[in-house]
Scaffold this motif. Sequence first.
Motif, PDB file in Angstrom:
ATOM      1  N   ARG A  26      -1.522  -1.470  -0.717  1.00  0.00           N
ATOM      2  CA  ARG A  26      -0.352  -0.595  -0.821  1.00  0.00           C
ATOM      3  C   ARG A  26       0.714  -1.068   0.153  1.00  0.00           C
ATOM      4  O   ARG A  26       0.404  -1.553   1.249  1.00  0.00           O
ATOM      5  CB  ARG A  26      -0.715   0.862  -0.524  1.00  0.00           C
ATOM      6  CG  ARG A  26      -1.601   1.517  -1.575  1.00  0.00           C
ATOM      7  CD  ARG A  26      -1.767   3.002  -1.305  1.00  0.00           C
ATOM      8  NE  ARG A  26      -2.588   3.651  -2.320  1.00  0.00           N
ATOM      9  CZ  ARG A  26      -2.850   4.957  -2.331  1.00  0.00           C
ATOM     10  NH1 ARG A  26      -2.354   5.744  -1.378  1.00  0.00           N
ATOM     11  NH2 ARG A  26      -3.600   5.470  -3.299  1.00  0.00           N
ATOM     12  N   VAL A  27       1.934  -0.882  -0.241  1.00  0.00           N
ATOM     13  CA  VAL A  27       3.048  -1.380   0.575  1.00  0.00           C
ATOM     14  C   VAL A  27       3.141  -0.618   1.885  1.00  0.00           C
ATOM     15  O   VAL A  27       3.343  -1.202   2.959  1.00  0.00           O
ATOM     16  CB  VAL A  27       4.368  -1.285  -0.216  1.00  0.00           C
ATOM     17  CG1 VAL A  27       5.534  -1.760   0.645  1.00  0.00           C
ATOM     18  CG2 VAL A  27       4.289  -2.098  -1.500  1.00  0.00           C
ATOM     19  N   ILE A  28       3.014   0.700   1.819  1.00  0.00           N
ATOM     20  CA  ILE A  28       3.142   1.498   3.028  1.00  0.00           C
ATOM     21  C   ILE A  28       2.010   1.202   4.005  1.00  0.00           C
ATOM     22  O   ILE A  28       2.208   1.197   5.228  1.00  0.00           O
ATOM     23  CB  ILE A  28       3.197   3.001   2.657  1.00  0.00           C
ATOM     24  CG1 ILE A  28       3.525   3.825   3.883  1.00  0.00           C
ATOM     25  CG2 ILE A  28       1.891   3.459   2.012  1.00  0.00           C
ATOM     26  CD1 ILE A  28       3.794   5.272   3.575  1.00  0.00           C
ATOM     27  N   TRP A  29       0.816   0.934   3.481  1.00  0.00           N
ATOM     28  CA  TRP A  29      -0.291   0.572   4.361  1.00  0.00           C
ATOM     29  C   TRP A  29      -0.083  -0.805   4.982  1.00  0.00           C
ATOM     30  O   TRP A  29      -0.463  -1.032   6.130  1.00  0.00           O
ATOM     31  CB  TRP A  29      -1.605   0.594   3.587  1.00  0.00           C
ATOM     32  CG  TRP A  29      -2.045   1.952   3.188  1.00  0.00           C
ATOM     33  CD1 TRP A  29      -1.475   3.148   3.540  1.00  0.00           C
ATOM     34  CD2 TRP A  29      -3.159   2.272   2.347  1.00  0.00           C
ATOM     35  NE1 TRP A  29      -2.154   4.192   2.980  1.00  0.00           N
ATOM     36  CE2 TRP A  29      -3.205   3.692   2.235  1.00  0.00           C
ATOM     37  CE3 TRP A  29      -4.113   1.527   1.672  1.00  0.00           C
ATOM     38  CZ2 TRP A  29      -4.164   4.353   1.490  1.00  0.00           C
ATOM     39  CZ3 TRP A  29      -5.086   2.177   0.927  1.00  0.00           C
ATOM     40  CH2 TRP A  29      -5.107   3.581   0.835  1.00  0.00           C
ATOM     41  N   GLN A  30       0.523  -1.711   4.245  1.00  0.00           N
ATOM     42  CA  GLN A  30       0.780  -3.040   4.787  1.00  0.00           C
ATOM     43  C   GLN A  30       1.738  -2.958   5.967  1.00  0.00           C
ATOM     44  O   GLN A  30       1.550  -3.632   6.983  1.00  0.00           O
ATOM     45  CB  GLN A  30       1.353  -3.939   3.692  1.00  0.00           C
ATOM     46  CG  GLN A  30       1.609  -5.373   4.137  1.00  0.00           C
ATOM     47  CD  GLN A  30       2.125  -6.240   3.009  1.00  0.00           C
ATOM     48  OE1 GLN A  30       2.289  -5.759   1.876  1.00  0.00           O
ATOM     49  NE2 GLN A  30       2.376  -7.497   3.294  1.00  0.00           N
ATOM     50  N   ASN A  86     -14.626   3.923   3.404  1.00  0.00           N
ATOM     51  CA  ASN A  86     -14.888   4.676   2.170  1.00  0.00           C
ATOM     52  C   ASN A  86     -13.655   5.455   1.717  1.00  0.00           C
ATOM     53  O   ASN A  86     -13.354   5.516   0.513  1.00  0.00           O
ATOM     54  CB  ASN A  86     -16.068   5.622   2.381  1.00  0.00           C
ATOM     55  CG  ASN A  86     -17.392   4.887   2.506  1.00  0.00           C
ATOM     56  OD1 ASN A  86     -17.551   3.799   1.964  1.00  0.00           O
ATOM     57  ND2 ASN A  86     -18.334   5.489   3.211  1.00  0.00           N
ATOM     58  N   ARG A  87     -12.939   6.045   2.640  1.00  0.00           N
ATOM     59  CA  ARG A  87     -11.719   6.780   2.259  1.00  0.00           C
ATOM     60  C   ARG A  87     -10.666   5.855   1.674  1.00  0.00           C
ATOM     61  O   ARG A  87     -10.036   6.164   0.648  1.00  0.00           O
ATOM     62  CB  ARG A  87     -11.155   7.515   3.476  1.00  0.00           C
ATOM     63  CG  ARG A  87     -12.070   8.554   4.082  1.00  0.00           C
ATOM     64  CD  ARG A  87     -11.498   9.057   5.387  1.00  0.00           C
ATOM     65  NE  ARG A  87     -12.525   9.618   6.245  1.00  0.00           N
ATOM     66  CZ  ARG A  87     -12.350   9.848   7.541  1.00  0.00           C
ATOM     67  NH1 ARG A  87     -11.187   9.565   8.118  1.00  0.00           N
ATOM     68  NH2 ARG A  87     -13.326  10.366   8.249  1.00  0.00           N
ATOM     69  N   LEU A  88     -10.473   4.713   2.333  1.00  0.00           N
ATOM     70  CA  LEU A  88      -9.470   3.769   1.830  1.00  0.00           C
ATOM     71  C   LEU A  88      -9.848   3.243   0.447  1.00  0.00           C
ATOM     72  O   LEU A  88      -8.990   3.121  -0.440  1.00  0.00           O
ATOM     73  CB  LEU A  88      -9.301   2.617   2.817  1.00  0.00           C
ATOM     74  CG  LEU A  88      -8.674   2.967   4.177  1.00  0.00           C
ATOM     75  CD1 LEU A  88      -8.702   1.755   5.089  1.00  0.00           C
ATOM     76  CD2 LEU A  88      -7.248   3.472   4.012  1.00  0.00           C
ATOM     77  N   ARG A 138      -7.591  -5.310   6.821  1.00  0.00           N
ATOM     78  CA  ARG A 138      -6.398  -6.020   6.356  1.00  0.00           C
ATOM     79  C   ARG A 138      -6.362  -6.114   4.827  1.00  0.00           C
ATOM     80  O   ARG A 138      -5.316  -5.888   4.200  1.00  0.00           O
ATOM     81  CB  ARG A 138      -6.352  -7.414   6.973  1.00  0.00           C
ATOM     82  CG  ARG A 138      -5.127  -8.234   6.558  1.00  0.00           C
ATOM     83  CD  ARG A 138      -5.169  -9.643   7.095  1.00  0.00           C
ATOM     84  NE  ARG A 138      -4.990  -9.676   8.528  1.00  0.00           N
ATOM     85  CZ  ARG A 138      -5.950  -9.935   9.406  1.00  0.00           C
ATOM     86  NH1 ARG A 138      -7.196 -10.188   8.960  1.00  0.00           N
ATOM     87  NH2 ARG A 138      -5.723  -9.952  10.691  1.00  0.00           N
ATOM     88  N   GLN A 139      -7.481  -6.418   4.221  1.00  0.00           N
ATOM     89  CA  GLN A 139      -7.520  -6.529   2.761  1.00  0.00           C
ATOM     90  C   GLN A 139      -7.246  -5.190   2.083  1.00  0.00           C
ATOM     91  O   GLN A 139      -6.531  -5.123   1.078  1.00  0.00           O
ATOM     92  CB  GLN A 139      -8.881  -7.074   2.324  1.00  0.00           C
ATOM     93  CG  GLN A 139      -9.134  -8.506   2.761  1.00  0.00           C
ATOM     94  CD  GLN A 139     -10.521  -8.988   2.380  1.00  0.00           C
ATOM     95  OE1 GLN A 139     -11.252  -8.283   1.695  1.00  0.00           O
ATOM     96  NE2 GLN A 139     -10.886 -10.183   2.840  1.00  0.00           N
TER      97      GLN A 139
END
Length: 429
Positions: free
Chosen positions: A251-255, A278-280, A245-246
Amino acid sequence: VSLLAKSRHRLPSMLARGVGQQKAACNPRRLEATQLQPVRRRAWSRSARASCCTAAHETLGPTSGLQGSESVSVPAAPPKYPRVPCSSPCSPGDARCLGLEGTFQHVLNYPRLPSKVCLRLPSLQNSLPVMTAVVEMLSQHYGQELTLYMLRRDPRILEYNCETLISRAEYVRAMLDLRPLTLYMLLRKNPTVLCMDTQHLRTRYNALHKVMPLSIEEVKKLVIKAPVILNQATESIEVQVDALRQLSYMRVIWQENFDSISPSLLAFYLRDTRDITNRLEYMVASGKNPLWTLQDVFKVTNNIFMRKHEGFREFLQARYDQAMRKKAWLAEQERQRAMQAEALAQLSATRQQAQLGKGQYKATPFLGGVADQGEPAEQRQGGGTDGSAGDGGGNSRGGFSSVERPQAQGFGARPNVAGSRPGQGRARG
């Protein structure tokens, strides 16, 4: 032992007569059950009986006979399924392991006992007949292939009886409202549910929708998709979901993706949490590919992600070095704490010994018996040693009364001798 060796050397020729091919005969794994049947009978009739009698004689020992020094050895009951000699991970003297291997050969048509089951077997408390009944029951209910797969994944299943395993499987089916085929798929993905208490399993399942952004029906789909999450504690899953969640709110699209995340996508994250995190973190730090969704990040491998992001390998190396430095720092802190604790223990022991020695040294001058032993009898009875008579209170010249002795005034007290004169006592009344 010699009979077993002879039967083992003769096994290829015996199999060659039944099959007709020397290559197939040397590999019992390629034979059918009907082709192995005469070999099993011969192997049992010649070698297994002798080995069972020898094991029983070693276990039970000779029993005294009816007359004189005659002794009769009582052979133990042979296992239900005789073992076919093969390359086995079992030790030659382990009768329970060898008997269980025979059960796997006959019931599950598997040539040998799996190594994982052999390593886990000493910690299991069930006897060989109980484990044989469990293997037969599982094979009857779920088939040979699924039973073998479950036992290789989690050998602790052999520690429970048949009724317990059947009741737990039915409880899982009723809890998730599964069809028989779906239940088989769930047991194949996570056979550990058969080793978990039903109330504990229900508690974890009911708490999942409270720590995830999913409804009860979506949690059910998630458990069917990835039942291994039932093996994790609810607190651990909550920490993983909070970390996602954090990162998603960076990013807006991820939210938007996180607020409407599907059970399948969340199962991807829970199954591969470290790599996806790690990717995020790399994409948040570098700011690359702002149009990538969570699905684009989740459903790729690390190799494909490295090809599209050149700096990801260096990022992983930096994270690894940081983790190693942190691990070394924690180890150094632990070593220093251990050294401090050892030094404090030594200091405490030294102080205790010093206090014991000091206490013995100071206690001697103030003991009344020891102080009086060095005085003459006249002085103790009131007579002075220099010719001057003492008073009736028992004082000598310049001495103290019995009331004013230091031990009577307390440890280390200083006597008051300001008003005393030679030959005059100070006792009153």
